[in-house]
Design a protein around this motif. Structure first.
Motif, PDB file in Angstrom:
ATOM      1  N   PRO A 112      -4.957  -3.403   0.299  1.00 58.50           N
ATOM      2  CA  PRO A 112      -5.819  -2.216   0.279  1.00 58.50           C
ATOM      3  C   PRO A 112      -7.305  -2.549   0.080  1.00 58.50           C
ATOM      4  CG  PRO A 112      -3.892  -1.842  -1.104  1.00 58.50           C
ATOM      5  CD  PRO A 112      -3.859  -3.281  -0.669  1.00 58.50           C
ATOM      6  N   GLU A 113      -7.597  -3.643  -0.593  1.00 52.90           N
ATOM      7  CA  GLU A 113      -8.992  -4.056  -0.798  1.00 52.90           C
ATOM      8  C   GLU A 113      -9.648  -4.502   0.507  1.00 52.90           C
ATOM      9  OE1 GLU A 113     -10.729  -3.986  -3.740  1.00 52.90           O
ATOM     10  OE2 GLU A 113      -8.982  -2.950  -4.576  1.00 52.90           O
ATOM     11  N   LYS A 127      -1.772   1.966  13.222  1.00 53.62           N
ATOM     12  CA  LYS A 127      -1.426   0.547  13.080  1.00 53.62           C
ATOM     13  C   LYS A 127      -1.492   0.113  11.616  1.00 53.62           C
ATOM     14  CE  LYS A 127      -2.967  -0.735  17.696  1.00 53.62           C
ATOM     15  NZ  LYS A 127      -3.996  -1.425  18.489  1.00 53.62           N
ATOM     16  N   LEU A 128      -2.491   0.628  10.890  1.00 56.71           N
ATOM     17  CA  LEU A 128      -2.595   0.315   9.466  1.00 56.71           C
ATOM     18  C   LEU A 128      -1.377   0.843   8.720  1.00 56.71           C
ATOM     19  CD1 LEU A 128      -4.156  -0.773   7.010  1.00 56.71           C
ATOM     20  CD2 LEU A 128      -5.290   1.472   6.879  1.00 56.71           C
ATOM     21  N   TRP A 129      -0.960   2.057   9.038  1.00 55.25           N
ATOM     22  CA  TRP A 129       0.216   2.621   8.369  1.00 55.25           C
ATOM     23  C   TRP A 129       1.462   1.793   8.670  1.00 55.25           C
ATOM     24  CZ3 TRP A 129       1.532   5.341   4.458  1.00 55.25           C
ATOM     25  CH2 TRP A 129       2.836   5.820   4.342  1.00 55.25           C
ATOM     26  N   MET A 148       0.855  -1.165   0.000  1.00 53.80           N
ATOM     27  CA  MET A 148       0.000   0.000   0.000  1.00 53.80           C
ATOM     28  C   MET A 148       0.902   1.229   0.000  1.00 53.80           C
ATOM     29  SD  MET A 148      -2.744   1.172   2.980  1.00 53.80           S
ATOM     30  CE  MET A 148      -3.244  -0.491   3.208  1.00 53.80           C
ATOM     31  N   ASN A 149       0.624   2.138  -0.908  1.00 57.55           N
ATOM     32  CA  ASN A 149       1.420   3.363  -0.975  1.00 57.55           C
ATOM     33  C   ASN A 149       0.680   4.494  -0.259  1.00 57.55           C
ATOM     34  OD1 ASN A 149      -0.499   4.447  -2.795  1.00 57.55           O
ATOM     35  ND2 ASN A 149       0.571   3.528  -4.533  1.00 57.55           N
ATOM     36  N   VAL A 150       1.288   5.686  -0.243  1.00 58.49           N
ATOM     37  CA  VAL A 150       0.736   6.830   0.478  1.00 58.49           C
ATOM     38  C   VAL A 150      -0.619   7.243  -0.107  1.00 58.49           C
ATOM     39  CG1 VAL A 150       1.125   9.258   1.050  1.00 58.49           C
ATOM     40  CG2 VAL A 150       3.020   7.648   1.143  1.00 58.49           C
ATOM     41  N   ALA A 192     -12.121  -3.819   6.450  1.00 60.93           N
ATOM     42  CA  ALA A 192     -12.372  -4.887   7.416  1.00 60.93           C
ATOM     43  C   ALA A 192     -11.252  -4.946   8.446  1.00 60.93           C
ATOM     44  CB  ALA A 192     -12.515  -6.226   6.707  1.00 60.93           C
ATOM     45  N   TRP A 193     -10.023  -4.750   7.995  1.00 57.80           N
ATOM     46  CA  TRP A 193      -8.872  -4.769   8.902  1.00 57.80           C
ATOM     47  C   TRP A 193      -8.999  -3.641   9.921  1.00 57.80           C
ATOM     48  CZ3 TRP A 193      -4.881  -1.923  10.763  1.00 57.80           C
ATOM     49  CH2 TRP A 193      -3.818  -2.611  11.329  1.00 57.80           C
TER      50      TRP A 193
END
Length: 159
Positions: free
Chosen positions: A51-52, A41-43, A1-3, A56-57
């Motif tokens: 990314p899809e 945390k995602l970052w 995943m990019n910025v 949910a995450w």
């Protein structure tokens, strides 16, 4: 995943995630902290999260953070009386009644109902968020709705 993908996910999910956490916690500052921590945390795991499936995450991470927060801040007060099992006749503030009714549900039930009825997620998406299979999600929502119906009582009492 990019910025760019991350920023798109933040734009897409930040408000909905905040509403979900706020409905679950009933603490605006704590809800903001949990949402911010979830995005942090995602970052930090951006290379591991598709990314899809980021939505949910994020919901699963927020749900787990809410559970952890509540475990840390459990009050050991014992009420002198049992909570009310319904509403008084003639009560007409529907939003307040629904909010109070939601507090009577356990965490999984409340989260499942909020995700389904407030946020519009599918049973499969809710299962991914709450770590349940689709059948368990349907049963959880069914039981939660029964509990809400029992708590609220007849609709004509509210009107």
């Amino acid at each position: 995943m990019n910025v760019k993908e991350f920023n798109t996910i933040v734009d897409q999910y930040s408000d909905r995630l905040f509403r979900y956490v706020l409905k679950t916690m009933r603490d605006e500052d704590g809800s903001r902290d949990i949402v911010q921590d979830s995005f942090e945390k995602l970052w930090n795991r951006r290379h591991d999260v598709d990314p899809e499936k980021a939505g949910a995450w994020l919901y699963r991470t927020s749900y787990n953070s809410v559970i952890d927060f509540k475990r840390k801040h459990v009050r050991q007060s014992f009420p002198d009386q049992m909570p009310e099992q319904g509403i008084e006749s003639g009560y007409n503030d529907l939003k307040e009644v629904l909010d109070k009714a939601l507090t009577t549900l356990n965490e999984k039930q409340r989260s499942a109902v909020l995700l389904r009825d407030y946020e519009g997620y599918s049973y499969q998406e809710i299962g991914d968020i709450l770590n349940l299979n689709e059948g368990q999600v349907k049963i959880t929502i069914y039981r939660a709705r029964l509990a809400l119906k029992e708590y609220i009582g007849a609709v004509d009492v509210l009107i």
